[in-house]
Design a protein around this motif. Structure first.
Motif, mmCIF file in Angstrom:
data_model
loop_
_atom_site.group_PDB
_atom_site.id
_atom_site.type_symbol
_atom_site.label_atom_id
_atom_site.label_comp_id
_atom_site.label_asym_id
_atom_site.label_seq_id
_atom_site.Cartn_x
_atom_site.Cartn_y
_atom_site.Cartn_z
ATOM 1 N N MET A 390 0.831 -1.209 0.000
ATOM 2 C CA MET A 390 0.000 0.000 0.000
ATOM 3 C C MET A 390 0.866 1.259 0.000
ATOM 4 S SD MET A 390 -2.993 -1.281 2.589
ATOM 5 C CE MET A 390 -4.274 -0.102 2.191
ATOM 6 N N ARG A 393 2.198 2.502 -3.177
ATOM 7 C CA ARG A 393 1.208 3.219 -3.993
ATOM 8 C C ARG A 393 0.953 4.618 -3.445
ATOM 9 N NH1 ARG A 393 3.357 -0.632 -6.417
ATOM 10 N NH2 ARG A 393 2.055 -1.927 -7.769
ATOM 11 N N GLY A 394 1.750 5.023 -2.491
ATOM 12 C CA GLY A 394 1.649 6.393 -2.003
ATOM 13 C C GLY A 394 0.782 6.554 -0.765
ATOM 14 N N ILE A 395 0.212 5.460 -0.286
ATOM 15 C CA ILE A 395 -0.652 5.550 0.890
ATOM 16 C C ILE A 395 0.239 5.589 2.131
ATOM 17 C CG2 ILE A 395 -2.493 4.370 2.161
ATOM 18 C CD1 ILE A 395 -3.296 3.093 -0.578
ATOM 19 N N SER A 396 0.003 6.552 3.005
ATOM 20 C CA SER A 396 0.873 6.703 4.177
ATOM 21 C C SER A 396 0.715 5.504 5.103
ATOM 22 C CB SER A 396 0.511 7.979 4.941
ATOM 23 O OG SER A 396 -0.750 7.816 5.561
ATOM 24 N N GLN A 399 -2.433 5.729 7.222
ATOM 25 C CA GLN A 399 -3.638 5.481 6.437
ATOM 26 C C GLN A 399 -3.742 3.997 6.062
ATOM 27 O OE1 GLN A 399 -6.163 7.284 5.646
ATOM 28 N NE2 GLN A 399 -7.090 6.414 3.800
ATOM 29 N N MET A 403 -6.729 1.496 7.031
ATOM 30 C CA MET A 403 -7.515 0.765 6.032
ATOM 31 C C MET A 403 -7.477 -0.748 6.271
ATOM 32 S SD MET A 403 -6.529 2.902 2.566
ATOM 33 C CE MET A 403 -7.556 1.982 1.407
ATOM 34 N N PHE B 98 -8.853 1.499 -2.579
ATOM 35 C CA PHE B 98 -7.389 1.456 -2.619
ATOM 36 C C PHE B 98 -6.860 2.538 -3.564
ATOM 37 C CE2 PHE B 98 -3.639 -0.723 -4.654
ATOM 38 C CZ PHE B 98 -2.806 -0.713 -3.557
ATOM 39 N N ALA B 101 -7.541 6.086 -2.312
ATOM 40 C CA ALA B 101 -6.590 6.449 -1.260
ATOM 41 C C ALA B 101 -5.239 6.828 -1.875
ATOM 42 C CB ALA B 101 -6.430 5.297 -0.266
ATOM 43 N N ALA B 102 -4.828 6.041 -2.884
ATOM 44 C CA ALA B 102 -3.529 6.290 -3.517
ATOM 45 C C ALA B 102 -3.537 7.633 -4.254
ATOM 46 C CB ALA B 102 -3.200 5.150 -4.481
ATOM 47 N N ALA B 105 -3.793 10.554 -1.786
ATOM 48 C CA ALA B 105 -2.576 10.740 -0.986
ATOM 49 C C ALA B 105 -1.563 11.551 -1.787
ATOM 50 C CB ALA B 105 -1.992 9.383 -0.594
#
Lengths: 449, 258
Positions: A390, A393-396, A399, A403, B98, B101-102, B105
């Motif tokens: 995740m 893909r840039g998701i912190s 976060q 999730m 998903f 969110a990407a 972000a």
């Protein structure tokens, strides 16, 4: 002895007052409750079934008990100001331990459904209440005995033969008082033959700086081919203790869903004792606990298969963080004669810190060869591979963790048959993991955003 | 674009990368080949920032910034993308959530507000078309129940959405049949621009028939030991790695004696 003495003394000194303010059907069991408590005392943490809940400590504070039935003024309209429901519910309030009717709550209920104060119903239908009150719950159980000793009111839900109740019956338990208070509520649900209903119980504490203790017993009779969805949602405070003991008996062909959701709590012990009295009955049990801070949740379930052809599916999930403690102990008992039993039990837990604790004890006891049974438990952390995927893909990280926790609870949430409640709960769990208090401290289905 | 200097990395105390040097310029496609266990996947994981690996020495500069000091999510925002050899299944997280969110972000990182619902759906639709990814997968959990080919197409779809300046594709060809390979490769080619670069990690020549590399490197024993033009892939296809291994092992032996 300790904590228990104050309640026994209360009964010994004020028994006459307690009895005077309660119906005979409730009063007649008090002496037996007292002897049970005096004889057995409270189980200690050395007792295998109470290792993670210290009843003596929970009951030790000097809680007031409203034996004189002084009316505590709570303005329901202030509590539940939005009455535009996403889901039509018939809303009933229990303030501390007193039934409080709201305007128009019966409007949507069909003929053949009684939702009443237990005390009032015991006066108008003494035979019915005597036939059901205290018949399932075992007085050897300390929560049952203490509740029976002090209980003066609660709620009765009776759905008569063949009646299908469309709107959800919603019961909101409210704690609201300026001083520490113990409430001994009792819930009696009787589903007669072919009856159908959905019940949602929400526990709320309004005074966050006061200690409360709920000692509650729920008895559920599921008649032949009846269907009941029972959702129990706790959203209380760190200073609330909840001791709940639910007793269910299912007749042939009945289908019951028990769903225990603990979003916010202090110290909670939820017990479930279920049995099948007829063939081809189904029980689905779902549970969710979100524990952080120093909150504690202890679930105990005993599911007895004494007759053939019944089916149980049990799934409990917890997340424990910070210094929280979670415990799950579940026994599925399959008796010698209970052939063709299908029983599945699963407990899955995420532990998010070094100081959080999770205890899990799944158990199967099987005395018949012709059965399909399984049990399993898992205690672990969030999957590092998923987190990394995740994040690429840039998701912190925060976060992603949020999730994944939400995803972890998704199968419990998806098991909710009421679509509006499911959607609402999804949102509430999201907010819970995001660290926000649910927008209004009121109930999931009565309010819009 | 990317400059790797003397990169050393280990996992569980075992050194896998032993001094990798690599320069990738804008618009270039580099292929990294090499025998099993040579460190190809480790290199991709280290560049993407997998915390399971520890960098023990070396520097990596990415578009002028110190890549190794960034968390994986920041590397993504800065334009790095890793297409996984084994895309991870995430039960309970839908593809839509998903990707939302990407996307959001990244927007947040650049100080932009979250994307509106209709723009987002339009973006998804457009990018799905590039790899012919079925719409029905959008409502499913990430990679859960996807076929091998769907998982790889899903990687390229995510790459298309995130529009990276450098894509590392780790054995994107493994487990693909010819048709899926063609779709994936065409997807990659459609996304090529003069400003974007790619590192394609592969075992086989066949992917390079579709994605034409400018430079080919051979990774062996944790170092890039051979660099050549596109013709190197054919030579490896015909002769295997043994001749390269023999040269490197011989050189190592001499160094050992010296």
């Amino acid at each position: 002895m300790g904590a228990l003495d104050q309640y026994i003394a209360l009964w010994q000194e004020h028994g006459a007052l307690i009895d005077a303010k309660a119906p005979e059907a409730l009063n007649r069991l008090r002496p037996e409750a007292a002897s049970s408590l005096i004889e057995r005392g409270l189980p200690s943490p050395k007792d295998e079934d109470y290792r993670h809940t210290d009843l003596d400590r929970i009951l030790a504070p000097d809680f007031g008990v409203n034996v004189g039935r002084v009316k505590i003024d709570v303005n329901p309209s202030e509590t539940f100001r939005c009455d535009v429901p996403m889901l039509s519910t018939s809303l009933f309030l229990i303030v501390n331990d007193a039934f409080a009717e709201t305007a128009g709550c019966r409007r949507m209920l069909p003929e053949g459904v009684d939702v009443m104060s237990l005390a009032a119903y015991a006066r108008s239908n003494p035979g019915f209440v005597s036939d059901h009150y205290g018949r399932l719950a075992d007085m050897a159980n300390p929560i049952v005995a203490l509740n029976t000793l002090l209980c003066q009111d609660g709620i009765v839900i009776r759905v008569r033969k063949g009646v299908k109740v469309e709107p959800t019956i919603q019961i909101v338990n409210i704690f609201n008082n300026s001083a520490a208070l113990l409430a001994a509520r009792r819930v009696l649900i009787v589903m007669e033959e072919d009856a159908e209903a959905k019940v949602l119980v929400c526990d709320h504490t309004q005074s966050s700086d006061v200690d409360f203790c709920s000692v509650q017993v729920v008895e559920v009779y599921a008649g032949v081919r009846s269907r009941l969805d029972f959702y129990d949602l706790e959203e209380s405070t760190r200073r609330t203790s909840r001791l709940s003991s639910l007793w269910l008996r299912q007749e042939a062909g009945s289908e019951v869903l028990l769903d225990a959701m603990t979003l916010y709590n202090g110290t909670t012990r939820n017990e479930f004792y279920t049995s099948f009295a007829g063939r081809h009955a189904r029980l689905r049990m779902l549970g969710m606990g979100i524990e952080d801070d120093s909150r504690r949740l202890d679930t105990y379930s005993r599911i007895a298969h004494d007759v053939p052809d019944c089916n149980t599916d049990e799934l409990f999930k917890y997340t424990v963080d910070d210094e929280a403690m979670g415990a799950f102990s579940g026994l599925i008992y399959v008796a010698e004669g209970a052939s063709k039993t299908e029983a599945f039990q699963s407990n899955r837990n995420l532990v998010g810190s070094d100081t959080a604790k999770m205890h899990s004890k799944p158990q199967l006891e099987i005395y018949n060869d012709d059965v399909k049974c399984s049990h399993g438990t898992a205690i672990g952390q969030l999957d590092e591979k998923q987190l990394f995927y995740m994040m690429t893909r840039g998701i912190s990280e925060a976060q992603a963790r949020f999730m994944l926790k939400q995803a972890f609870m998704s199968d419990v949430i998806d098991g909710i048959s009421l679509a509006p409640l499911r959607d609402r709960l999804k949102l509430m769990v999201e907010r819970r993991f995001a660290g926000e208090k649910a927008a209004c401290a009121s109930c999931p289905v009565s309010c819009k955003d | 674009m990317l400059s790797v200097r003397d990169l050393h990395a280990e996992i569980d105390g075992k050194e896998i990368l032993r001094g990798v040097n690599l320069d990738v310029n804008p618009g270039e496609v580099h292929a990294i080949m090499g025998p099993n266990g040579s460190g190809k996947s480790t290199l991709s994981m280290v560049l993407a920032g997998n915390p399971a690996y520890t960098v023990t020495a070396g520097e990596v500069s990415f578009r002028g910034k110190d890549l190794l000091s960034m968390t994986p999510d920041v590397r993504s925002h800065e334009g790095l993308f890793l297409g996984f050899q084994y895309p991870v299944e995430i039960p309970g997280v839908s593809m839509v959530n998903f990707m939302r969110a990407a996307v959001n972000a990244k927007r947040k990182y650049f100080g932009e507000p979250p994307m509106g619902a209709s723009d987002f759906l339009k973006l998804m639709r457009e990018k799905r078309a590039i790899v012919e990814l079925d719409n029905k997968l959008a409502s499913r959990s990430v990679n859960e129940g996807f076929s091998g080919g769907e998982k790889k197409r899903n990687e390229i779809f995510q790459m298309a959405v995130l529009e990276p300046s450098l894509s590392i594709l780790d054995e994107t060809d493994s487990g693909l049949d010819v048709d899926a390979l063609r779709i994936v490769a065409e997807g990659v080619n459609k996304l090529r621009t003069p400003e974007t670069s790619a590192i394609v990690i592969t075992h086989y020549q066949r992917l390079l028939d579709y994605i034409k590399p400018d430079v080919i490197h051979v990774l062996y024993k944790g170092r890039i030991v051979y660099t050549g033009g596109p013709e190197l892939a054919l030579e490896i296809e015909n002769r295997g790695y043994d001749w390269i291994k023999a040269e490197v092992d011989a050189a190592d032996a001499i160094k050992g004696e010296a």
